[in-house]
Design a protein around this motif. Structure first.
Motif, PDB file in Angstrom:
ATOM      1  N   GLU A   1     -17.483   9.111   8.474  1.00 46.48           N
ATOM      2  CA  GLU A   1     -18.495  10.156   9.125  1.00 46.48           C
ATOM      3  C   GLU A   1     -17.605  11.418   9.270  1.00 46.48           C
ATOM      4  OE1 GLU A   1     -21.583   7.498  11.417  1.00 46.48           O
ATOM      5  OE2 GLU A   1     -19.569   7.867  12.372  1.00 46.48           O
ATOM      6  N   TYR A   2     -16.370  11.360   9.484  1.00 49.16           N
ATOM      7  CA  TYR A   2     -15.328  12.402   9.768  1.00 49.16           C
ATOM      8  C   TYR A   2     -15.072  13.275   8.461  1.00 49.16           C
ATOM      9  CZ  TYR A   2     -11.333  15.539  11.216  1.00 49.16           C
ATOM     10  OH  TYR A   2     -10.694  16.691  11.278  1.00 49.16           O
ATOM     11  N   GLN A   3     -14.958  12.443   7.671  1.00 51.76           N
ATOM     12  CA  GLN A   3     -14.800  13.223   5.993  1.00 51.76           C
ATOM     13  C   GLN A   3     -16.229  14.036   5.809  1.00 51.76           C
ATOM     14  OE1 GLN A   3     -11.903  13.457   4.716  1.00 51.76           O
ATOM     15  NE2 GLN A   3     -11.068  12.459   6.279  1.00 51.76           N
ATOM     16  N   GLU A   4     -17.284  13.550   6.107  1.00 50.91           N
ATOM     17  CA  GLU A   4     -18.532  14.117   6.026  1.00 50.91           C
ATOM     18  C   GLU A   4     -18.745  15.492   6.732  1.00 50.91           C
ATOM     19  OE1 GLU A   4     -22.136  15.300   4.336  1.00 50.91           O
ATOM     20  OE2 GLU A   4     -20.574  13.899   3.415  1.00 50.91           O
ATOM     21  N   TYR A   5     -18.212  15.095   8.011  1.00 48.56           N
ATOM     22  CA  TYR A   5     -18.106  16.287   9.014  1.00 48.56           C
ATOM     23  C   TYR A   5     -17.408  17.382   8.523  1.00 48.56           C
ATOM     24  CZ  TYR A   5     -16.348  18.620  13.211  1.00 48.56           C
ATOM     25  OH  TYR A   5     -15.907  19.507  14.128  1.00 48.56           O
ATOM     26  N   VAL A   6     -16.082  16.816   8.002  1.00 49.14           N
ATOM     27  CA  VAL A   6     -15.043  17.989   7.437  1.00 49.14           C
ATOM     28  C   VAL A   6     -15.734  18.957   6.290  1.00 49.14           C
ATOM     29  CG1 VAL A   6     -13.056  18.425   6.576  1.00 49.14           C
ATOM     30  CG2 VAL A   6     -13.264  16.838   8.496  1.00 49.14           C
ATOM     31  N   LYS A   7     -16.548  18.221   5.415  1.00 49.80           N
ATOM     32  CA  LYS A   7     -17.054  19.059   4.299  1.00 49.80           C
ATOM     33  C   LYS A   7     -18.114  19.787   4.741  1.00 49.80           C
ATOM     34  CE  LYS A   7     -19.605  17.713   0.240  1.00 49.80           C
ATOM     35  NZ  LYS A   7     -20.395  16.620  -0.608  1.00 49.80           N
ATOM     36  N   LEU A   8     -18.880  19.462   5.912  1.00 50.46           N
ATOM     37  CA  LEU A   8     -19.840  20.321   6.478  1.00 50.46           C
ATOM     38  C   LEU A   8     -19.290  21.638   7.341  1.00 50.46           C
ATOM     39  CD1 LEU A   8     -22.345  17.827   7.823  1.00 50.46           C
ATOM     40  CD2 LEU A   8     -22.682  18.999   5.677  1.00 50.46           C
ATOM     41  N   MET A   9     -18.189  21.482   7.662  1.00 49.63           N
ATOM     42  CA  MET A   9     -17.470  22.463   8.579  1.00 49.63           C
ATOM     43  C   MET A   9     -17.044  23.499   7.641  1.00 49.63           C
ATOM     44  SD  MET A   9     -17.981  22.417  11.826  1.00 49.63           S
ATOM     45  CE  MET A   9     -19.741  21.759  11.165  1.00 49.63           C
ATOM     46  N   ALA A  10     -16.498  22.891   6.352  1.00 44.64           N
ATOM     47  CA  ALA A  10     -15.815  23.892   5.493  1.00 44.64           C
ATOM     48  C   ALA A  10     -17.154  24.785   4.922  1.00 44.64           C
ATOM     49  CB  ALA A  10     -15.172  22.942   4.307  1.00 44.64           C
ATOM     50  N   GLU A  11     -18.191  24.055   4.435  1.00 40.60           N
ATOM     51  CA  GLU A  11     -19.302  24.842   3.881  1.00 40.60           C
ATOM     52  C   GLU A  11     -19.599  25.844   5.149  1.00 40.60           C
ATOM     53  OE1 GLU A  11     -24.075  24.355   2.861  1.00 40.60           O
ATOM     54  OE2 GLU A  11     -22.934  22.710   3.385  1.00 40.60           O
ATOM     55  N   TYR A  12     -19.881  25.595   6.249  1.00 40.59           N
ATOM     56  CA  TYR A  12     -20.463  26.445   7.332  1.00 40.59           C
ATOM     57  C   TYR A  12     -19.281  27.737   7.331  1.00 40.59           C
ATOM     58  CZ  TYR A  12     -21.385  28.265  12.152  1.00 40.59           C
ATOM     59  OH  TYR A  12     -21.602  29.075  13.002  1.00 40.59           O
ATOM     60  N   THR A  13     -17.951  27.358   7.531  1.00 44.33           N
ATOM     61  CA  THR A  13     -16.904  28.544   7.665  1.00 44.33           C
ATOM     62  C   THR A  13     -17.017  29.448   6.615  1.00 44.33           C
ATOM     63  OG1 THR A  13     -15.535  26.895   8.942  1.00 44.33           O
ATOM     64  CG2 THR A  13     -14.543  28.994   8.147  1.00 44.33           C
ATOM     65  N   ASP A  14     -17.202  28.883   5.225  1.00 49.52           N
ATOM     66  CA  ASP A  14     -17.222  29.756   4.157  1.00 49.52           C
ATOM     67  C   ASP A  14     -18.520  30.582   4.020  1.00 49.52           C
ATOM     68  OD1 ASP A  14     -16.373  30.292   1.164  1.00 49.52           O
ATOM     69  OD2 ASP A  14     -17.986  29.458   0.855  1.00 49.52           O
ATOM     70  N   LYS A  15     -19.523  30.188   4.373  1.00 46.92           N
ATOM     71  CA  LYS A  15     -20.804  30.912   4.106  1.00 46.92           C
ATOM     72  C   LYS A  15     -21.076  31.839   5.387  1.00 46.92           C
ATOM     73  CE  LYS A  15     -23.187  27.842   1.150  1.00 46.92           C
ATOM     74  NZ  LYS A  15     -24.246  26.857   0.916  1.00 46.92           N
TER      75      LYS A  15
END
Length: 476
Positions: free
Chosen positions: A407-421
């Motif tokens: 779940e943490y890895q999925e969370y990190v992926k979402l945060m990376a998308e958020y920060t990028d956009k």
């Protein structure tokens, strides 16, 4: 972890301009009204020294009464007492009455000034010739109204506004803001960081800030909030039009929580089910930050109508001047609409949790407290403190994360998308826009106001401009 969690949510508020109804008096600024006090009132509307409801109930156009003068005088005292070191003395109490003349009102306001002890000078010790001379010497009274005229409430409020602005600037208590300058041989761009939701606490702005805006050739913002076509374009994106509803796009748990929150955001359950998660998040964040009476009708609470960018846009509308925009409603809407379904649901669930926590909090909730901390830093021009309290990367560590490793890895992926956009792509786009201004337009000055978060961090507008070879200078 809680603070990073709030920073993540409120970053949305800092970098995205919420659609809000234009205030009644700001809308009137677009009409043929040309009274001398209009500019002062548009300024004073932000100060919290008179109720904005007076515009709607006819009080503003009426002659002053003992009651209306009492409201303004008390509010002036309270406003000036927020200046560091200010204390109220007990020298002379103003005598209030109905149908006071302009001269009597000015003398009453002089008593307010003279009954305050400040850490600096506001020119009282040099004044030997009385209240009216003092008001003339400091450009508060400039002969716009005859001294023996019966004073209306709007005229009284205009003079009260001038006095507050004078005192705050004279005592170095006016807001400085986050301000940078970048220039080439013939073009200057002033870069002001905005906080899109604010309160009367940050007003008035420093005369330096207002003069830079007034003398600029062009105002540039993220979004022209008065752009009716832009609002229409944005509105077309916020709801499902393919026959599906929210229930088809989020978990049942989140869906039920949204239904339960409908009343809190002022939308019926029949309508709210058609809104997309990213738009619902904006509604929930706005409800969280303006809860507890801090709504658009409040004079003291957080609201978009008190936002820093709205302040400058309103004056441009009054002057009949154009407003340039870096992004616009449509571009911002398309960016939000591009969030993956997983990120949209995550942000929506987080905003629901924040709203529910606020509902169970008496007084100021944690989201409001954090916004007010940022506003305090903006007022002082303390961008170093702001950078610390406003981390653009709000990703928590695996040790802090309340879930499994997967779940943490999925969370990190979402945060990376958020920060990028939300930041990386937009910061670069804003820097490219400024680069074009500097290269393509000769002998012009621009005053650019975008979310403060875009100017801080490793991938900021400032960093991008410096990488292009420009020298960017901070004002303080």
């Amino acid at each position: 972890m809680r603070r990073k969690y709030l920073s993540l949510l409120l970053a949305f508020a800092m970098c995205f301009t919420f659609i809000q109804p234009i205030s009644t008096y700001a809308a009137e600024a677009t009409t043929t009204e040309t009274a001398w006090y209009l500019t002062d009132l548009l300024e004073g509307d932000n100060y919290g020294i008179y109720p904005l409801s007076w515009y709607n109930d006819g009080t503003m156009e009426a002659n002053v009464t003992k009651d209306t003068m009492s409201v303004v005088v008390d509010a002036m005292f309270n406003k000036v007492l927020t200046i560091r070191g200010a204390k109220k003395l007990t020298k002379t109490s103003p005598v209030l009455a109905d149908d006071m003349t302009v001269e009597e009102v000015l003398k009453t306001f002089y008593i307010v000034v003279s009954n305050l002890k400040n850490y600096g000078s506001v020119g009282l010790e040099q004044n030997k010739t009385g209240a009216i001379a003092y008001m003339k010497d400091h450009n508060i009274y400039q002969g716009e109204a005859a001294l023996d005229d019966i004073c209306t409430v709007e005229v009284a409020c205009a003079y009260a506004t001038r006095i507050i602005n004078y005192m705050f600037n004279e005592l170095d208590a006016a807001s400085k803001g986050f301000l940078w300058t970048v220039k080439d041989s013939d073009t200057t761009v002033y870069l002001l960081g905005s906080i899109h939701i604010a309160s009367s606490d940050i007003y008035p702005f420093s005369n330096q800030l207002k003069n830079l805006y007034a003398n600029a050739d062009q105002l540039v913002v993220e979004v022209d909030l008065f752009d009716q076509q832009g609002i229409a374009d944005y509105t077309a994106l916020v709801a499902y039009t393919d026959g599906t509803t929210l229930k088809d796009h989020v978990s049942n748990e989140v869906y039920q929580e949204v239904l339960a929150a409908a009343d809190k955001v002022g939308v019926s359950k029949d309508i709210i089910v058609y809104y997309k998660p990213w738009f619902l998040q904006s509604l929930l964040l706005n409800a969280t930050m303006t809860s507890g009476g801090s709504d658009e009708s409040s004079d003291q609470g957080l609201s978009a109508s008190s936002g820093i960018d709205m302040y400058f846009m309103t004056f441009n509308v009054l002057k009949g001047l154009p407003i340039d925009e870096v992004e616009g409603y449509l571009k911002q809407g398309q960016m939000l609409d591009s969030f993956s379904p997983e990120l949209q649901e995550y942000l929506l669930a987080s905003s629901l949790a924040s709203l529910n926590a606020a509902a169970n909090t008496e007084g100021e909730n944690s989201s409001q407290a954090l916004i007010k901390e940022w506003l305090s830093e903006w007022k002082a021009g303390d961008v170093v403190a702001f950078t610390t309290t406003y981390p653009k990367d709000s990703t928590v560590s695996e040790e802090e994360f309340p879930g499994t490793a997967a779940e943490y890895q999925e969370y990190v992926k979402l945060m990376a998308e958020y920060t990028d956009k939300m930041f990386t792509q937009r910061d670069k786009g804003m820097a490219d826009y400024i680069d074009k201004l500097l290269k393509n337009n000769g002998d012009k000055t621009y005053f650019m106001v975008v979310g403060s978060g875009h100017y801080t961090g490793e991938t900021s507008v400032i960093t991008a401009l410096e990488d292009m070879g420009y020298t960017v200078t901070y004002a303080y």
